[in-house]
Design an enzyme around this catalytic site. Structure first.
Site, mmCIF file in Angstrom:
data_model
loop_
_atom_site.group_PDB
_atom_site.id
_atom_site.type_symbol
_atom_site.label_atom_id
_atom_site.label_comp_id
_atom_site.label_asym_id
_atom_site.label_seq_id
_atom_site.Cartn_x
_atom_site.Cartn_y
_atom_site.Cartn_z
ATOM 1 N N GLY A 1 5.786 4.490 -8.729
ATOM 2 C CA GLY A 1 6.513 3.230 -8.949
ATOM 3 C C GLY A 1 5.547 2.046 -9.004
ATOM 4 N N HIS A 2 4.557 2.045 -8.105
ATOM 5 C CA HIS A 2 3.548 0.972 -8.129
ATOM 6 C C HIS A 2 2.710 1.047 -9.399
ATOM 7 C CE1 HIS A 2 4.130 1.420 -3.652
ATOM 8 N NE2 HIS A 2 4.299 0.130 -3.796
ATOM 9 N N GLN B 1 14.840 -8.769 -3.075
ATOM 10 C CA GLN B 1 13.501 -9.379 -2.979
ATOM 11 C C GLN B 1 13.130 -10.049 -4.301
ATOM 12 O OE1 GLN B 1 9.881 -7.574 -1.041
ATOM 13 N NE2 GLN B 1 9.474 -6.866 -3.099
ATOM 14 N N GLN C 1 6.878 -9.575 7.835
ATOM 15 C CA GLN C 1 8.149 -9.121 7.261
ATOM 16 C C GLN C 1 8.746 -7.924 7.995
ATOM 17 O OE1 GLN C 1 6.131 -8.363 3.334
ATOM 18 N NE2 GLN C 1 7.546 -6.667 3.206
ATOM 19 N N GLY D 1 0.818 -1.216 0.000
ATOM 20 C CA GLY D 1 0.000 0.000 0.000
ATOM 21 C C GLY D 1 0.845 1.255 0.000
ATOM 22 N N ASN D 2 0.185 2.396 0.301
ATOM 23 C CA ASN D 2 0.816 3.713 0.202
ATOM 24 C C ASN D 2 1.414 3.879 -1.201
ATOM 25 O OD1 ASN D 2 3.454 5.716 1.441
ATOM 26 N ND2 ASN D 2 1.313 6.259 1.401
HETATM 27 O O1 PAF Z 1 7.816 -5.054 -1.801
HETATM 28 C C1 PAF Z 1 6.739 -5.097 -1.167
HETATM 29 O O2 PAF Z 1 5.923 -4.184 -1.260
HETATM 30 C C2 PAF Z 1 6.453 -6.266 -0.256
HETATM 31 O O3 PAF Z 1 7.627 -6.815 0.243
HETATM 32 C C3 PAF Z 1 5.574 -7.354 -0.890
HETATM 33 C C4 PAF Z 1 6.221 -7.945 -2.123
HETATM 34 C C5 PAF Z 1 4.234 -6.750 -1.281
HETATM 35 C C6 PAF Z 1 5.317 -8.488 0.101
HETATM 36 O O4 PAF Z 1 4.639 -8.047 1.230
#
Ligand code: PAF
Length: 280
Positions: free
Chosen positions: A36-37, A153, A61, A31-32
């Site tokens: 980039g998203h 990641q 996490q 979220g937020n």
């Molecule tokens: O990069 C992120 O936003 C998070 O690590 C993800 C991949 C959504 C997992 O919670």
């Protein structure tokens, strides 16, 4: 865009999509949402018939000393951005929905999870891998988009889907940047006005290092030391600055041609990460 908060609901609606022969592109997020998203949503749109985003601030996490409570939660604004970008479905579950009985099964990718960000954030990548595996099982996407900013990641997720034979293509999407080069991140909101001015120094250090390598310098250790010093002088607390093999994330040697320069540093309350890839 339709929003669902339960696993059963989103599964049902996506089963209908699959029955109609539609492919599914998935963008998992905390979220937020920022530009980039939106680039991830556009990439999913281009790759699949139907686009699903998730917004879930995954407690697994975040370590006890990290910013889980402070992490910006902006669901209504996120929804507006997803609608504007043409996402079809949003999955926004509660922590109780995702972890009704706590956590008994965990997915750990050894070695890759313990280096770089994993060294200073123990357990972080186990949390990321576990939630992504759960989300992949719920959404069952054909393709899933991840930002290259979080390169470790992205590498870990690629290994996980390969090792566990999860039938999804993982696509890395280029890092979105502000005009001054700062990589877009939800954590940039933690920066004060003065820190925001300094923040692009992390990108400039990556550029300087990349140029030096392109100009033939191969003493990577010396380049890393110089970058750390430069960041410390600018007011950062450097965590790491490394020139690595882009596939293995091991220290690059003179035979390596596909490199990545990865940096992480604390600036005030924000932990900033960034990277640049280069072929030599
Ligand atoms: O990069 C992120 O936003 C998070 O690590 C993800 C991949 C959504 C997992 O919670």
């Amino acid at each position: 865009m339709q929003t669902y908060t339960t696993i059963n609901q989103i599964r049902e609606v996506l089963a209908q999509q699959r029955q109609q022969g539609h492919t599914i592109g998935f963008v998992p997020t905390l979220g937020n949402l920022h530009e980039g998203h939106m680039a991830l949503i556009r990439a999913a749109r281009a790759a699949a018939d139907c686009v699903v985003a998730s917004v879930f601030v995954n407690p697994m996490q975040f370590a006890a000393n990290e910013d889980l409570d402070a992490y910006p939660r902006t669901l209504e604004a996120d929804k507006e951005k997803l609608v504007a970008e043409g996402a079809d479905f949003l999955f926004a579950p509660t922590a109780r929905e995702m972890y009704p009985e706590g956590v008994s099964t965990q997915i750990t990718i050894p070695v890759l999870s313990n280096i770089l960000c994993g060294a200073s954030r123990p357990g972080h990548f186990t949390g990321v891998a576990t939630i992504c595996a759960k989300l992949f099982n719920i959404i069952q996407p054909n393709v899933s988009m991840f930002g290259e900013k979080d390169y470790q990641q992205l590498t870990i997720i690629r290994h996980m889907v390969n090792d566990l034979c999860i039938p999804v293509s993982i696509v890395g999407v280029q890092t979105g940047r502000a005009e001054d080069g700062l990589a877009l991140s939800s954590r940039n909101t933690y920066l004060t006005a003065e820190e925001r001015q300094k923040a692009p120094e992390i990108y400039r250090s990556l550029i300087t290092t990349k140029e030096a390598i392109k100009n033939g310098i191969r003493d990577y250790y010396q380049l890393e030391q110089a970058a750390n010093k430069r960041l410390a002088n600018a007011g950062f607390k450097p965590d790491y600055f490394h020139v690595l093999n882009r596939n293995s994330l091991e220290t690059a040697n003179s035979a390596d041609r596909k490199l990545i320069i990865l940096a992480a540093a604390q600036l005030g309350k924000a932990r900033l990460i960034d990277n640049l890839q280069l072929d030599i």
